[in-house]
Design a protein around this motif. Sequence first.
Motif, PDB file in Angstrom:
ATOM      1  N   ILE A 148       0.911  -1.093   0.079  1.00 61.37           N
ATOM      2  CA  ILE A 148       0.072  -0.132  -0.111  1.00 61.37           C
ATOM      3  C   ILE A 148       0.936   1.303  -0.128  1.00 61.37           C
ATOM      4  CG2 ILE A 148      -1.860   1.345   1.351  1.00 61.37           C
ATOM      5  CD1 ILE A 148      -2.716  -1.384   2.524  1.00 61.37           C
ATOM      6  N   THR A 149       0.693   2.051  -0.727  1.00 60.75           N
ATOM      7  CA  THR A 149       1.426   3.164  -0.897  1.00 60.75           C
ATOM      8  C   THR A 149       1.306   4.081   0.077  1.00 60.75           C
ATOM      9  OG1 THR A 149       2.177   5.093  -2.548  1.00 60.75           O
ATOM     10  CG2 THR A 149      -0.116   4.272  -2.720  1.00 60.75           C
ATOM     11  N   PRO A 150       1.917   5.081   0.769  1.00 60.46           N
ATOM     12  CA  PRO A 150       1.911   5.952   1.876  1.00 60.46           C
ATOM     13  C   PRO A 150       1.415   7.195   1.371  1.00 60.46           C
ATOM     14  CG  PRO A 150       4.098   5.596   1.576  1.00 60.46           C
ATOM     15  CD  PRO A 150       3.733   4.740   0.496  1.00 60.46           C
ATOM     16  N   ASP A 151       1.600   7.614  -0.007  1.00 61.34           N
ATOM     17  CA  ASP A 151       1.124   8.966  -0.368  1.00 61.34           C
ATOM     18  C   ASP A 151       0.478   8.860  -1.766  1.00 61.34           C
ATOM     19  OD1 ASP A 151       3.352   8.056  -1.886  1.00 61.34           O
ATOM     20  OD2 ASP A 151       3.929  10.076  -2.855  1.00 61.34           O
ATOM     21  N   ALA A 152      -0.709   9.647  -1.648  1.00 60.45           N
ATOM     22  CA  ALA A 152      -1.667   9.848  -2.672  1.00 60.45           C
ATOM     23  C   ALA A 152      -1.244  10.309  -4.226  1.00 60.45           C
ATOM     24  CB  ALA A 152      -2.645  10.809  -2.494  1.00 60.45           C
ATOM     25  N   ARG A 153      -0.039  10.738  -4.188  1.00 55.05           N
ATOM     26  CA  ARG A 153       0.493  11.278  -5.424  1.00 55.05           C
ATOM     27  C   ARG A 153       1.166   9.905  -6.269  1.00 55.05           C
ATOM     28  NH1 ARG A 153       6.369  13.877  -5.747  1.00 55.05           N
ATOM     29  NH2 ARG A 153       6.635  13.907  -7.999  1.00 55.05           N
ATOM     30  N   ALA A 154       1.914   9.301  -5.620  1.00 56.12           N
ATOM     31  CA  ALA A 154       2.409   7.973  -6.099  1.00 56.12           C
ATOM     32  C   ALA A 154       1.426   6.978  -6.538  1.00 56.12           C
ATOM     33  CB  ALA A 154       3.575   7.244  -5.345  1.00 56.12           C
ATOM     34  N   GLY A 155       0.330   6.859  -5.571  1.00 56.23           N
ATOM     35  CA  GLY A 155      -0.957   6.120  -5.809  1.00 56.23           C
ATOM     36  C   GLY A 155      -1.685   6.442  -7.029  1.00 56.23           C
ATOM     37  N   GLY A 156      -1.604   7.632  -7.223  1.00 58.37           N
ATOM     38  CA  GLY A 156      -2.497   8.109  -8.360  1.00 58.37           C
ATOM     39  C   GLY A 156      -1.879   8.019  -9.569  1.00 58.37           C
ATOM     40  N   MET A 157      -0.447   7.698  -9.438  1.00 56.12           N
ATOM     41  CA  MET A 157       0.334   7.459 -10.735  1.00 56.12           C
ATOM     42  C   MET A 157       0.566   5.834 -10.817  1.00 56.12           C
ATOM     43  SD  MET A 157       3.164  10.387 -10.790  1.00 56.12           S
ATOM     44  CE  MET A 157       4.122   9.811  -9.454  1.00 56.12           C
ATOM     45  N   GLY A 158      -0.121   5.208 -10.351  1.00 55.80           N
ATOM     46  CA  GLY A 158      -0.128   3.809 -10.307  1.00 55.80           C
ATOM     47  C   GLY A 158       1.125   2.999  -9.654  1.00 55.80           C
TER      48      GLY A 158
END
Length: 118
Positions: A48-58
């Motif tokens: 699970i990615t801790p930040d929304a920016r990297a999560g939004g970039m897949g």
Amino acid sequence: MNFKIFKSLLLIVITLMINMPLLYSENDNGSSSDKVNTVTTAVPFLMITPDARAGGMGDAGVSSLPDVFSMHWNPAKYVFMESQFGAALSYTPWLRNIIDDINLAYLTGYKRLDRHQV
């Protein structure tokens, strides 16, 4: 021990080792109660990615610009940070539909020591 007997025993052992998965394979008879649903990873919450920016970039945090959450993706990116200090806190209510007291909290920070050390 005679070489021919040793060779025969070795051939039998190798044949049994090759065919062992066939002897213990599951029979697919259509009943779902016999099948086991195993988890393929030991700690799936690490994905699970801790930040929304990297999560939004897949989950492409490795190739992005450095930010406070670089410790999760690539700690070497901290050297390229422009500010002297940074801290961040991330909170994820994980598995909230199953139980309401499980969550993931991610606290990270950095401090620039000199031009080449962070």
